[in-house]
Scaffold this active site. Structure first.
Site, mmCIF file in Angstrom:
data_model
loop_
_atom_site.group_PDB
_atom_site.id
_atom_site.type_symbol
_atom_site.label_atom_id
_atom_site.label_comp_id
_atom_site.label_asym_id
_atom_site.label_seq_id
_atom_site.Cartn_x
_atom_site.Cartn_y
_atom_site.Cartn_z
ATOM 1 N N LYS A 175 -2.174 -11.914 -7.020
ATOM 2 C CA LYS A 175 -0.711 -11.854 -6.957
ATOM 3 C C LYS A 175 -0.248 -12.093 -5.521
ATOM 4 O O LYS A 175 -0.562 -11.314 -4.627
ATOM 5 C CB LYS A 175 -0.219 -10.501 -7.473
ATOM 6 C CG LYS A 175 -0.629 -10.238 -8.918
ATOM 7 C CD LYS A 175 -0.168 -8.887 -9.425
ATOM 8 C CE LYS A 175 -0.801 -7.756 -8.687
ATOM 9 N NZ LYS A 175 -0.547 -6.431 -9.328
ATOM 10 N N THR A 210 11.946 -2.782 -6.301
ATOM 11 C CA THR A 210 10.782 -3.446 -6.884
ATOM 12 C C THR A 210 9.701 -2.458 -7.326
ATOM 13 O O THR A 210 8.576 -2.852 -7.602
ATOM 14 C CB THR A 210 10.168 -4.418 -5.858
ATOM 15 O OG1 THR A 210 9.814 -3.676 -4.670
ATOM 16 C CG2 THR A 210 11.150 -5.521 -5.497
ATOM 17 N N GLY A 212 7.187 -0.426 -9.281
ATOM 18 C CA GLY A 212 6.564 -0.601 -10.594
ATOM 19 C C GLY A 212 6.190 -2.030 -10.941
ATOM 20 O O GLY A 212 5.745 -2.295 -12.061
ATOM 21 N N THR A 213 6.336 -2.947 -9.994
ATOM 22 C CA THR A 213 6.092 -4.367 -10.297
ATOM 23 C C THR A 213 4.674 -4.612 -10.814
ATOM 24 O O THR A 213 4.471 -5.293 -11.826
ATOM 25 C CB THR A 213 6.327 -5.225 -9.037
ATOM 26 O OG1 THR A 213 7.610 -4.927 -8.499
ATOM 27 C CG2 THR A 213 6.248 -6.693 -9.364
ATOM 28 N N GLY A 214 3.665 -4.079 -10.098
ATOM 29 C CA GLY A 214 2.280 -4.336 -10.482
ATOM 30 C C GLY A 214 1.923 -3.742 -11.829
ATOM 31 O O GLY A 214 1.252 -4.391 -12.650
ATOM 32 N N CYS A 215 2.356 -2.499 -12.064
ATOM 33 C CA CYS A 215 2.108 -1.845 -13.359
ATOM 34 C C CYS A 215 2.748 -2.650 -14.484
ATOM 35 O O CYS A 215 2.147 -2.850 -15.550
ATOM 36 C CB CYS A 215 2.701 -0.439 -13.372
ATOM 37 S SG CYS A 215 2.182 0.628 -12.033
#
Length: 271
Positions: A175, A210, A212-215
């Site tokens: 990412k 932003t 919580g983006t990865g989860c």
């Protein structure tokens, strides 16, 4: 009677509702699947950071997992915060017995810079957890933690992906959201299995909320895999969903607010 695809998240709880188990379940619902959970840790967390974290015992994690898998069954699994080597090893052992897609989000540090993975757990992530992954979804900080490779430009992402694939996942999704904006001001990710390459680009949004983006991305990917998508199809759909959620992120508290998991329901246009 329609029974939606069943997706299991194995992760920590975020009391502020923006990341962790809470983000995972919201994402799974938004994408038409039935979300279930194995809680690995409880955090006291808000828009300003993580004020405390309490890991659950391995036997509690194992019991939750067996309870869900043995009765209800799962069609995909996603992992998040696994704070210690013992928990990483426990979860890896449980996942090794499954024959469904597994998305490993090797969570290392929170959005606010709080450590969510003990340094002593890194070896267990490399040797036990990543080999169970259908897709591993590290961000650039996690790539550096796991491989020592610092990705400073788009060209470095291939080398990072190769290093992650060496640990055994079938696919790596690197990412690139933390990279400086490129000429076209896009956020770029690289998905590869070492043979195929898929570069995914999406517009960047000027929004600091932003959390919580990865989860959210990893959960969206697991939800799409549970619905029968191929890994490239699932990744493209997950990227589209999280881009919309980022565009619609909103302010909560005094710090960094969450992405909006319900942006499609609210009729917001991410583009």
């Amino acid at each position: 009677m329609h029974i939606p695809p069943r997706v299991l998240t194995v992760a920590g709880s975020d009391s502020g509702g923006g990341a962790g188990i809470q983000a995972d379940l919201k994402t799974m619902l938004a994408l038409g699947t039935h979300g279930m959970s194995v809680v690995t840790a409880v955090t006291a967390q808000n828009s300003l950071g993580v004020q405390g974290a309490w890991e659950l015992p391995a036997e509690a994690v194992r019991a939750q997992f067996r309870s869900v898998v043995d009765d209800i069954g799962v069609q995909a699994v996603k992992t998040g915060m696994l704070s210690s080597a013992g928990l990483v090893e426990t979860v890896a052992e449980l996942l090794a017995g499954l024959r469904v897609p597994v998305v490993i989000d090797p969570v290392g540090v929170s959005k606010h810079g709080d450590a969510l993975l003990a340094a002593t757990a890194l070896d267990a992530v490399r040797t036990a957890l990543l080999p169970t992954a259908t897709v591993a979804t590290p961000n650039l900080d996690e790539v550096a933690q796991l491989t020592g490779i610092r990705v400073e430009e788009e060209a470095d992402m291939r080398r990072a992906a190769a290093a992650i694939l060496d640990f055994g996942p079938r696919w790596a999704l690197i990412k690139g959201g933390h990279l400086p904006a490129g000429r076209d001001d896009s956020a770029v990710d690289l998905l590869t299995d070492g043979t195929e390459e898929h570069w995914l680009r999406a517009p960047r949004h000027d929004n600091r909320h932003t959390h919580g983006t990865g989860c959210t991305l990893a959960s969206a990917l697991a939800a799409q895999l549970a619905k029968g998508d191929t890994v490239p199809q699932a990744t493209a759909a997950a990227k589209d969903y999280v881009t919309g959620a980022l565009a619609a992120g909103f302010r909560l508290g005094a710090g960094i607010g969450p992405v909006d998991h319900g942006w499609r329901w609210r009729g917001r246009d991410a583009h």
